[in-house]
Design an enzyme around this catalytic site. Structure first.
Site, short mmCIF file in Angstrom:
data_model
loop_
_atom_site.label_atom_id
_atom_site.label_comp_id
_atom_site.label_asym_id
_atom_site.label_seq_id
_atom_site.Cartn_x
_atom_site.Cartn_y
_atom_site.Cartn_z
N ARG A 109 0.84 -1.20 0.00
CA ARG A 109 0.00 0.00 0.00
C ARG A 109 0.88 1.25 0.00
O ARG A 109 1.92 1.31 0.68
CB ARG A 109 -0.87 -0.01 1.25
CG ARG A 109 -1.83 1.17 1.41
CD ARG A 109 -2.91 1.16 0.37
NE ARG A 109 -4.09 1.92 0.81
CZ ARG A 109 -5.07 2.29 0.00
NH1 ARG A 109 -5.01 1.97 -1.29
NH2 ARG A 109 -6.12 2.95 0.46
N THR B 244 -10.29 -0.70 -9.40
CA THR B 244 -9.16 -1.51 -8.96
C THR B 244 -9.14 -2.74 -9.86
O THR B 244 -9.95 -2.86 -10.76
CB THR B 244 -9.38 -1.90 -7.47
OG1 THR B 244 -9.57 -0.69 -6.72
CG2 THR B 244 -8.21 -2.64 -6.87
N GLU C 71 -4.38 7.51 -4.21
CA GLU C 71 -4.77 6.69 -3.05
C GLU C 71 -4.92 7.48 -1.76
O GLU C 71 -5.63 7.05 -0.85
CB GLU C 71 -3.74 5.56 -2.84
CG GLU C 71 -3.63 4.57 -3.98
CD GLU C 71 -4.82 3.62 -4.09
OE1 GLU C 71 -5.76 3.77 -3.29
OE2 GLU C 71 -4.80 2.76 -4.98
N SER D 253 -7.64 0.72 3.36
CA SER D 253 -8.12 0.16 2.09
C SER D 253 -9.16 -0.90 2.38
O SER D 253 -9.26 -1.44 3.49
CB SER D 253 -6.95 -0.46 1.32
OG SER D 253 -7.41 -1.17 0.19
N SER D 254 -9.96 -1.23 1.35
CA SER D 254 -10.90 -2.34 1.44
C SER D 254 -10.44 -3.56 0.64
O SER D 254 -11.18 -4.55 0.56
CB SER D 254 -12.28 -1.90 0.93
OG SER D 254 -12.82 -0.92 1.75
N GLY E 253 -13.57 -2.74 -6.63
CA GLY E 253 -14.84 -2.22 -6.20
C GLY E 253 -14.79 -1.27 -5.03
O GLY E 253 -15.82 -1.00 -4.42
N GLY E 254 -13.61 -0.75 -4.66
CA GLY E 254 -13.54 0.17 -3.53
C GLY E 254 -14.10 -0.46 -2.28
O GLY E 254 -13.82 -1.62 -1.95
#
Length: 628
Positions: free
Chosen positions: A132, A434, A473, A501-502, A522-523
């Site tokens: 990340r 994503t 991001e 983040s998911s 998909g966030g």
């Protein structure tokens, strides 16, 4: 029996200061011209004409010797070729993701980051690699507050700015993951992507539409316009898009190693681009400068972390720990669902429990989950059975709780039931654009990998002459500190902090062996999509293609349940009778939630690869030796 492939040679040169190290290969090639072009695709072109053919996609493939599923045929073919040539799952995943940087440049690139979960067949353990992005050293809690108004920046202004760009983590993550489990060097794995970038790929409707959505802001940023609007136009469907700039960048990375990106000339170019975005002087758009400096890139580290783990219905589900909220939230929701009997003969009740468990888990996500290197995350308690039972007792079998619900108290002291709350933090904006890929090899190793640059097109800022976009991001942070007296927010910006983040790259084991590997873009809907696929497969008895293709709904502790139209048509009336408010998912794209990929290990050696049949144009599933 499964066995792992041999690790890559330990003689690869490394920097003495970091685990990232430097990878060098003998790959030497002339630099390509530094401009992208599109040319009409020759229909049915014969080999040797120089024109790639339009890709053929298949959503399901079953066979032996290794398997892959991605959103893109070129990326899937890249991974398959690596597997056929003796590479392992990690090698193939890196090679495929490099190719996605060419063919899916608006959602994945070396200007972004991601998360990997990996099953190592030799040790029969799951590992997690956190790539990340993190914030620059100069980032503060109020960095997204407009000093002129004292209010948070409008989201569209924050996105298209240097302020949104986090220090990219993809290359450091590749380096770390290959150093631990790869059997090929990075230069070798970049070759297929270089070939695709030089040769080009056929523009499909999805690429055309993603470019069109970004056209206005792309026009305002000079190198982005030059690269992605060749001739000043959105590339036409059926034309061929080439990116020789990115091919040249990949060649330099193959020759110089990743330190060129983090400590060398390319890093200096990135920092300069973020600090002074190359905006057209005639543009009226305000594109704010960023806070990134060269030292921020030099300070970046990808991190190996302990994956989350929860048992569920005789399986072991592994996910990504913080800085992602994927593993904790999927895991908590599964723990809550484990308190109920889900009957495939009564899917409406099962979906009711799924939506209610998601609602509760999202409330806890918003209150407690952030970058665990910077804030305390009570991860063990969030994933404890006691906390899950306490949360599950709030669910009524015939009535949806009014959302938003309040977070629970993962404090280790759990009562049989607690009264429902009424306040919680609003759902933060998180871009849904994503991509995800899964790979397995002939030794039984498996990779689940989600990577992103955040929005379609990221920040909109291209590094001049380098062929890739930079991420946005940092807009995943909360923009505004909580008011006095409110609970602290674990997801506020801060120096070298990773935004929550998911992303949920998930591995499911049974009796110590891989059973499923899956994930999705998909966030913030990533978590619910993964959760719903798991429930479909494990609880409702669907096979993986059916579980992945089934219509979706997402409940993220909001008053509405957002869903695809097919879900509303099938279940809307019955769920509304229990108090759920269903509305069409607003997108983008409207009415489409996620674009998942998955693998199922049917028996030792036999793997089924599954991609989307229609969402986002469908995906590409391939196996080394198809089953007859």
């Amino acid at each position: 029996m499964f066995r792992s492939s041999p690790l890559r040679p330990s003689s690869t040169s490394r920097s003495s200061r970091r685990s990232r190290g430097t990878r060098r290969t003998a790959l030497v090639a002339a630099l390509a011209v530094t401009a992208s072009l599109t040319v009409p695709a020759a229909a049915g072109a014969a080999p040797g004409t120089g024109h790639p053919k339009p890709p053929v996609k298949q959503p399901v493939a079953t066979g032996y010797g290794g398997a892959v599923s991605t959103v893109d045929p070129d990326a899937s073919r890249t991974a398959l070729e690596v597997l056929k040539r003796g590479g392992n799952a990690m090698d193939a995943a890196v090679a495929a993701s490099a190719t996605l940087g060419v063919t899916e440049p608006y959602v994945s690139a070396i200007g972004g980051g991601g998360y990997i979960t990996y099953y190592d067949a030799r040790t029969r353990r799951v590992y997690a690699f956190d790539g990340r992005e993190f914030a620059p050293e100069r980032m503060r809690q109020d960095s997204f507050i407009d000093p002129a108004t004292g209010k948070p920046l409008p989201f569209d202004q924050a996105v298209t700015s240097g302020l949104s760009v986090g220090v990219p983590g993809t290359l450091a993550q590749w380096d770390l993951a290959l150093g631990r489990f790869g059997s090929r060097d990075l230069g070798t794995l970049l070759r297929p992507a270089i070939k695709v970038a030089d040769r080009g790929f056929v523009v499909d409707q999805e690429f055309h539409d993603q470019t069109a959505v970004n056209e206005a802001r792309f026009r305002d940023i000079v190198p982005t316009r030059k690269l992605f609007l060749p001739g000043g136009k959105v590339p036409e469907v059926g034309s061929v898009f080439r990116n020789p700039d990115l091919a040249a960048t990949y060649r330099q990375l193959a020759r110089r190693g990743t330190d060129w990106f983090y400590e060398g000339g390319l890093g200096a170019e990135i920092a300069r681009t973020v600090a002074r975005p190359p905006v057209d002087q005639k543009a009226t758009r305000a594109v704010r400068p960023g806070l990134m400096e060269r030292d921020d890139l030099a300070d970046y580290r990808a991190v190996r972390r302990t994956p989350t783990h929860v048992p569920y219905r005789g399986t072991d589900v592994y996910g990504m720990p913080p800085s992602s909220s994927g593993g904790s939230t999927v895991g908590e929701a599964l723990n809550i669902l484990g308190n109920f009997r889900l009957d495939p003969r009564d899917p409406v009740t099962a979906l009711h429990y799924y939506l209610e468990a998601s609602k509760l888990a999202y409330a806890d996500r918003g209150r407690y989950v952030g970058d665990s290197d910077k804030v305390h995350v009570p991860l063990d308690e969030l994933l404890s059975s006691g906390f899950a039972r306490e949360r599950a007792c709030l669910i009524k079998p015939d009535q949806a709780a009014a959302a938003p619900v309040a977070p629970g108290s993962p404090d280790g002291s759990y009562e049989p039931c607690v009264p429902p709350g009424t306040q919680t933090r609003a759902l933060a904006v998180e871009g849904p654009q994503t991509t995800h890929l899964v790979v397995a090899d002939k030794w039984g190793n498996a990779v689940s990998y989600t990577l992103s640059i955040e929005q379609f097109g990221g920040s909109g800022i291209t590094v001049p002459g380098r062929g890739f976009l930079l991420n946005n991001e940092l807009t995943d942070f909360s923009f505004q500190p909580p008011a006095p007296g409110q609970a602290p927010d674990p997801n506020l910006p801060g120096p070298h902090k990773r935004p929550r983040s998911s992303m949920s790259p998930t591995l499911v084991l049974q009796d110590g062996r891989p059973k499923l590997a899956l994930g999705t873009p998909g966030g913030s809907t990533i978590i619910t999509t993964v959760l719903q696929i798991l429930m479909n497969r494990i609880d409702l008895g669907m096979d993986l293609p059916t579980a992945l293709g089934a219509p979706r709904a997402t409940q993220r502790n909001t008053p509405q349940v957002f869903a695809e139209q097919a879900f509303i048509d099938r279940y809307g009336r019955d769920l509304a009778a229990r108090g759920h408010r269903l509305e069409l998912f607003p997108g983008p794209p409207t009415g489409v939630i996620g674009a998942a990929t998955g693998l199922e290990f049917l028996r030792p050696g036999l793997v089924q690869a599954v991609a989307e049949p229609t969402r986002r144009g469908g995906g590409s599933a391939l196996v080394v030796r198809p089953a007859r």
